[in-house]
Design an enzyme around this catalytic site. Structure first.
Site: not given
Length: 218
Positions: A2, A102
């Site tokens: 992340c 992402e």
DNA sequence: CCAGACGTTGTT
DNA sequence: GTCTGG
DNA sequence: CCAGACGTTGTT
DNA sequence: GTCTGG
């Protein structure tokens, strides 16, 4: 992993989850490592909401530059790593996000991922004393293997906790077995859509970054 | 013993 | 290729 | 995470 | 602060 997320809920909405506030509520649709993020941690019997810098600087660090590399912590090795083991024992926190980004590994296509409400990432925090004596509080987000939803994009993802799990994560003397089981995977139901590559540049920051785009051929 | 690292991602 | 900055 | 810089001397 | 490598 992340490495980017968003937070645009109002502080009023966030306060439903915390006892007090020590933060401004400027929205951001493109939060990058090194910037200020909103966290919840335990302070005695209550919980506090405060901003901390994303990028963990362990209390023993000689130079805060180490923080630029410690933006994530692998759940599998938390207890072994000198950079994370102390924070895991005593300084767990939640990182609040409305969603996160992402980049699909095969083609670098960015996606925006959301749940059914606010997201709470499992995090760690530290307090480091700067050369001038002022404290610097920093944070890392814990990662775990991707779940079925995220696997097509990437093999890692943040640990996302539901309300019950979040209480356990913040508990001062938790069952360590239960804590470890939280970190093994993320069961949270998530949905995602492709977004513009405009998100790539940290200089861009507006609500349009979250909007779905067509991906050309598919 | 002291010195030096202390991390993740991904890629080869 | 690697580091720094956002 | 991605984007952008990555250097010295010297000058204003 | 603690661990690994020399």
């Amino acid at each position: 992993m992340c490495g980017r997320f968003a937070l645009y809920s109002s502080v009023n909405a966030i306060m439903a989850y915390a006892d007090r506030l020590a933060a401004d509520d400027a929205p951001s649709y493109n939060i990058t490592p090194g910037s200020s993020i909103l966290t919840i941690s335990r302070d005695g019997d209550s919980r506090i909401l405060k901003r901390r810098i994303w990028g963990l600087v362990p209390f023993w660090a000689k130079d805060k530059k180490i923080g630029t590399r410690l933006i994530n912590a692998r759940s599998e090795s938390l207890t072994d790593k000198p950079s994370f083991k102390y924070a895991f024992q005593k300084r767990r926190c939640l990182v609040i996000a409305d969603g996160f980004f992402e980049w699909r590994k095969r083609d670098k296509q960015p996606f925006y991922i959301v749940g059914e409400g606010l997201l709470f990432f499992a995090g760690l925090w530290e307090r480091w004393t700067q050369p001038d004596g002022t404290p610097l509080e920093t944070t890392a987000i814990i990662t775990t293997p991707a779940n079925a939803t995220m696997e097509p994009l990437h093999h890692r993802m943040p640990v996302i906790l539901d309300a019950e799990q979040a209480q356990l994560w913040l508990h001062p003397s938790p069952s360590w077995i239960a804590l470890h089981s939280l970190l093994e995977s993320t069961a949270m139901s998530l949905s995602m859509h492709p977004v513009s590559k405009e998100i790539n540049s940290p200089a861009n920051n507006h609500p349009g970054l979250l909007e779905e785009v067509n991906m050309g051929l598919f």
